[in-house]
Motif scaffolding. Sequence first.
Motif, PDB file in Angstrom:
ATOM      1  N   CYS A   1       0.835  -1.214   0.000  1.00  0.00           N
ATOM      2  CA  CYS A   1       0.000   0.000   0.000  1.00  0.00           C
ATOM      3  C   CYS A   1       0.869   1.264   0.000  1.00  0.00           C
ATOM      4  CB  CYS A   1      -0.904  -0.005   1.228  1.00  0.00           C
ATOM      5  SG  CYS A   1      -1.992   1.423   1.288  1.00  0.00           S
ATOM      6  N   ASN A   2       0.566   2.163  -0.928  1.00  0.00           N
ATOM      7  CA  ASN A   2       1.363   3.398  -1.064  1.00  0.00           C
ATOM      8  C   ASN A   2       0.511   4.641  -0.838  1.00  0.00           C
ATOM      9  OD1 ASN A   2      -0.280   3.343  -3.284  1.00  0.00           O
ATOM     10  ND2 ASN A   2       1.346   3.576  -4.809  1.00  0.00           N
ATOM     11  N   ARG A   3      -0.720   4.483  -0.317  1.00  0.00           N
ATOM     12  CA  ARG A   3      -1.667   5.594  -0.367  1.00  0.00           C
ATOM     13  C   ARG A   3      -2.251   5.976   0.989  1.00  0.00           C
ATOM     14  NH1 ARG A   3      -5.269   2.667  -4.521  1.00  0.00           N
ATOM     15  NH2 ARG A   3      -3.156   2.339  -5.226  1.00  0.00           N
ATOM     16  N   VAL A   4      -2.682   7.222   1.067  1.00  0.00           N
ATOM     17  CA  VAL A   4      -3.474   7.692   2.208  1.00  0.00           C
ATOM     18  C   VAL A   4      -4.584   8.587   1.655  1.00  0.00           C
ATOM     19  CG1 VAL A   4      -1.657   7.527   3.960  1.00  0.00           C
ATOM     20  CG2 VAL A   4      -1.866   9.626   2.595  1.00  0.00           C
ATOM     21  N   ARG A   5      -5.557   8.885   2.516  1.00  0.00           N
ATOM     22  CA  ARG A   5      -6.728   9.640   2.057  1.00  0.00           C
ATOM     23  C   ARG A   5      -6.993  10.795   2.991  1.00  0.00           C
ATOM     24  NH1 ARG A   5      -7.411   4.229   0.903  1.00  0.00           N
ATOM     25  NH2 ARG A   5      -8.431   3.817  -1.083  1.00  0.00           N
ATOM     26  N   VAL A   6      -7.324  11.943   2.407  1.00  0.00           N
ATOM     27  CA  VAL A   6      -7.677  13.083   3.233  1.00  0.00           C
ATOM     28  C   VAL A   6      -9.106  13.494   2.893  1.00  0.00           C
ATOM     29  CG1 VAL A   6      -6.765  14.954   1.775  1.00  0.00           C
ATOM     30  CG2 VAL A   6      -6.691  15.189   4.220  1.00  0.00           C
TER      31      VAL A   6
ATOM     32  N   GLY B   1      -9.618   0.903   5.578  1.00  0.00           N
ATOM     33  CA  GLY B   1     -10.353  -0.093   6.363  1.00  0.00           C
ATOM     34  C   GLY B   1     -10.113  -0.002   7.859  1.00  0.00           C
ATOM     35  N   GLN B   2      -9.635   1.137   8.348  1.00  0.00           N
ATOM     36  CA  GLN B   2      -9.426   1.300   9.789  1.00  0.00           C
ATOM     37  C   GLN B   2     -10.004   2.638  10.220  1.00  0.00           C
ATOM     38  OE1 GLN B   2      -8.079  -0.890  11.805  1.00  0.00           O
ATOM     39  NE2 GLN B   2      -6.776  -2.244  10.590  1.00  0.00           N
ATOM     40  N   GLU B   3     -10.241   2.767  11.531  1.00  0.00           N
ATOM     41  CA  GLU B   3     -10.868   3.991  12.041  1.00  0.00           C
ATOM     42  C   GLU B   3      -9.855   5.090  12.391  1.00  0.00           C
ATOM     43  OE1 GLU B   3     -14.080   4.415  12.084  1.00  0.00           O
ATOM     44  OE2 GLU B   3     -15.005   2.439  12.234  1.00  0.00           O
ATOM     45  N   ASP B   4      -8.597   4.724  12.579  1.00  0.00           N
ATOM     46  CA  ASP B   4      -7.626   5.726  13.042  1.00  0.00           C
ATOM     47  C   ASP B   4      -7.483   6.847  12.010  1.00  0.00           C
ATOM     48  OD1 ASP B   4      -5.767   6.932  14.690  1.00  0.00           O
ATOM     49  OD2 ASP B   4      -4.071   5.868  13.787  1.00  0.00           O
ATOM     50  N   ARG B   5      -7.364   8.061  12.517  1.00  0.00           N
ATOM     51  CA  ARG B   5      -7.268   9.238  11.643  1.00  0.00           C
ATOM     52  C   ARG B   5      -6.451  10.319  12.335  1.00  0.00           C
ATOM     53  NH1 ARG B   5     -13.562  10.049  12.065  1.00  0.00           N
ATOM     54  NH2 ARG B   5     -13.344   7.843  12.367  1.00  0.00           N
TER      55      ARG B   5
ATOM     56  N   GLY C   1      -2.321  -3.203   7.962  1.00  0.00           N
ATOM     57  CA  GLY C   1      -3.356  -3.610   7.008  1.00  0.00           C
ATOM     58  C   GLY C   1      -4.741  -3.335   7.540  1.00  0.00           C
ATOM     59  N   HIS C   2      -5.729  -3.626   6.709  1.00  0.00           N
ATOM     60  CA  HIS C   2      -7.115  -3.359   7.100  1.00  0.00           C
ATOM     61  C   HIS C   2      -7.719  -4.574   7.782  1.00  0.00           C
ATOM     62  CE1 HIS C   2      -8.946  -5.873   4.118  1.00  0.00           C
ATOM     63  NE2 HIS C   2      -8.214  -5.321   3.164  1.00  0.00           N
ATOM     64  N   ASP C   3      -9.001  -4.421   8.109  1.00  0.00           N
ATOM     65  CA  ASP C   3      -9.651  -5.382   8.980  1.00  0.00           C
ATOM     66  C   ASP C   3     -11.036  -5.769   8.475  1.00  0.00           C
ATOM     67  OD1 ASP C   3      -9.181  -6.714  11.236  1.00  0.00           O
ATOM     68  OD2 ASP C   3      -9.881  -5.171  12.630  1.00  0.00           O
ATOM     69  N   PHE C   4     -11.296  -5.546   7.170  1.00  0.00           N
ATOM     70  CA  PHE C   4     -12.635  -5.892   6.679  1.00  0.00           C
ATOM     71  C   PHE C   4     -12.849  -7.393   6.785  1.00  0.00           C
ATOM     72  CE2 PHE C   4     -12.079  -2.181   3.653  1.00  0.00           C
ATOM     73  CZ  PHE C   4     -13.011  -1.390   4.283  1.00  0.00           C
TER      74      PHE C   4
ATOM     75  N   VAL D   1     -16.489  -0.703   8.898  1.00  0.00           N
ATOM     76  CA  VAL D   1     -16.027   0.645   9.192  1.00  0.00           C
ATOM     77  C   VAL D   1     -17.250   1.544   9.265  1.00  0.00           C
ATOM     78  CG1 VAL D   1     -14.797   2.573   8.147  1.00  0.00           C
ATOM     79  CG2 VAL D   1     -13.721   0.347   8.267  1.00  0.00           C
ATOM     80  N   SER D   2     -17.297   2.439  10.259  1.00  0.00           N
ATOM     81  CA  SER D   2     -18.541   3.159  10.513  1.00  0.00           C
ATOM     82  C   SER D   2     -18.810   4.273   9.505  1.00  0.00           C
ATOM     83  CB  SER D   2     -18.508   3.752  11.923  1.00  0.00           C
ATOM     84  OG  SER D   2     -17.435   4.664  12.006  1.00  0.00           O
ATOM     85  N   ARG D   3     -17.768   4.790   8.838  1.00  0.00           N
ATOM     86  CA  ARG D   3     -18.026   5.904   7.929  1.00  0.00           C
ATOM     87  C   ARG D   3     -18.366   5.395   6.521  1.00  0.00           C
ATOM     88  NH1 ARG D   3     -12.700   4.942   8.571  1.00  0.00           N
ATOM     89  NH2 ARG D   3     -11.525   4.859   6.640  1.00  0.00           N
ATOM     90  N   ASN D   4     -19.129   6.197   5.800  1.00  0.00           N
ATOM     91  CA  ASN D   4     -19.479   5.831   4.433  1.00  0.00           C
ATOM     92  C   ASN D   4     -18.285   6.065   3.514  1.00  0.00           C
ATOM     93  OD1 ASN D   4     -22.065   6.712   5.835  1.00  0.00           O
ATOM     94  ND2 ASN D   4     -22.860   5.772   3.989  1.00  0.00           N
ATOM     95  N   MET D   5     -18.291   5.361   2.388  1.00  0.00           N
ATOM     96  CA  MET D   5     -17.223   5.542   1.391  1.00  0.00           C
ATOM     97  C   MET D   5     -17.167   6.994   0.919  1.00  0.00           C
ATOM     98  SD  MET D   5     -15.013   3.713  -0.262  1.00  0.00           S
ATOM     99  CE  MET D   5     -15.126   2.295  -1.321  1.00  0.00           C
ATOM    100  N   SER D   6     -18.336   7.632   0.849  1.00  0.00           N
ATOM    101  CA  SER D   6     -18.377   9.013   0.363  1.00  0.00           C
ATOM    102  C   SER D   6     -17.679   9.968   1.327  1.00  0.00           C
ATOM    103  CB  SER D   6     -19.826   9.450   0.179  1.00  0.00           C
ATOM    104  OG  SER D   6     -20.541   9.246   1.375  1.00  0.00           O
ATOM    105  N   HIS D   7     -17.462   9.537   2.566  1.00  0.00           N
ATOM    106  CA  HIS D   7     -16.779  10.372   3.547  1.00  0.00           C
ATOM    107  C   HIS D   7     -15.274  10.371   3.248  1.00  0.00           C
ATOM    108  CE1 HIS D   7     -16.331  11.697   7.940  1.00  0.00           C
ATOM    109  NE2 HIS D   7     -15.124  11.621   7.479  1.00  0.00           N
TER     110      HIS D   7
END
Length: 345
Positions: free
Chosen positions: A273-278, A289-293, A323-326, A336-342
Motif C-alpha cells: 500500500c502506497n496511499r493515504v486519504r484526506v 479499512g481502519q478507524e484511526d485518523r 493492514g485493514h480489517d474488513f 467501518v462506521s463511515r461511508n465511502m463518500s466520507h
Amino acid sequence: MNAPSHPPSFAPSGAAPLIDPFARAITYLRVSVTDRCDFRCTYCMAEHMQFLPKADLLTLEELERLSHSFIDLGVRKLRITGGEPLVRRNIMSFFRAMSERLGSGLDELTLTTNGSQLARFADELAGIGVRRINVSLDTLDPDRFAAITRWGRLPQVLDGIRAAAAAGIRVKINTVALKGFNEDELFPLLDWCADQGHDLTFIEVMPMGDIGGEDRLDQYWPLSDLRARLAERLTLTPLAERTGGPARYVRVEETGQKIGFITPLTHNFCESCNRVRVTCTGELFMCLGQEDRADLRAALRASDDEALLQSAIREAIARKPKGHDFDYSRGVGGKVSRNMSHTGG
Ligand code: SAM
Ligand code: SF4
C-alpha cells in the motif's frame, strides 16, 4: 507477497520522503473535496444522508495548501474524489492549482466521478493535463441505473463519458459487483467497454457506513465468482501491473481489453500500500479499512508555518497500520462506521 514499493530517494522540496513503519513509501494521495453528491447510490449512502456542516469543510485554498504539502513530501499521484468532486462549487480552481504541480512533483492528476457533470468539465480537465479518469457505472440499463443511484439518470452519465473520451481523456469504468443486480450484465458491460475503448474494473462491495435498511451481505458478489464466470468464456491472462492498491489486472486475449478486480475482502494486498486519504474536513485516514485518523485541519489553521503541517503529516504516517480489517465473517465486527463518500473511494 509483493515487495514494499521502493522509497523515492528524495521529495521535490528536498525533504525526507514519507515512509511508514513498514517501509512503504507514501506516494499517492486521494483527496475527498466534498461529502455531498447528486446521486444516492444504495450501497454508498442512505437516501436521507446527514451531510457535514459547511463550516467544517476546508476551503479550496486550504485543500490546495494541504495537497501542496503532501506533494512537497513526495506524493506523486493525486486523485480527487468525494462525494461527487465535480459538484463542489468552483472546483475547477482547485484542479487548475493542482495541475501546476504536474511535472513539478506530480506525475498524475486524476479524479473519480459519477460522470454526471463531465459533459460540462471534460474539455477543461483535458486542457489542464488530466489524462485518465475513473467513472463509476454499475449498469447500462436506464431503469436499473435510476434504481441503484436513486437520483441519477443514465443518459446524462453516458453523455459525460462521451465528452471525456472526445476530449482525449482515457476512461476507466468502475463497476461495483452486486449480487442479483448486475450479475446478468457482466458480458454486456464488457462488450460495451470493448466497443467504446474503455478499461473496466470490478469492485467488491465494502462494509462501510450506514446505508439505511439494506444489508451489504445481501449485495455481496465475490469477484472470485465473477472472474470464474469470465474465464468460462474468455482467455484471461494475469498482468504484472501493480498500482500499490488492491486492484489486480488481466488481459482478455479475445479483445485485448484490460480488466481490473478490486478485492479488498477476499484478498489483502496491504503490504504494497502506497496511499493515504484526506477528507474534505482535513482528516487524514492512513487506511481505508481502519478507524484511526489524524486531524490535519487543526495543524493547517494553527499557523501558516509549513513545518507544523508537515510534522503533523509525518506523525500520522508513522501510525499507518499494517493492514485493514474488513471481514464479513465477523458480522458487524469487521465494518467501518463511515461511508465511502466520507473518505473518498
Ligand atoms: N462520486 C464518485 C463516484 O461515484 O465515482 C466518487 C466517490 S465514490 C465514493 C468512489 C467509488 O466508491 C465509486 O466507484 C463507488 O462505486 C465506490 N463505492 C461507494 N460505496 C462503496 C462500497 N460500500 N463498497 C464498494 N465500493 C463503493
Ligand atoms: Fe455519490 Fe459516488 Fe457515493 Fe454514488 S458512489 S452516492 S455517486 S459518492
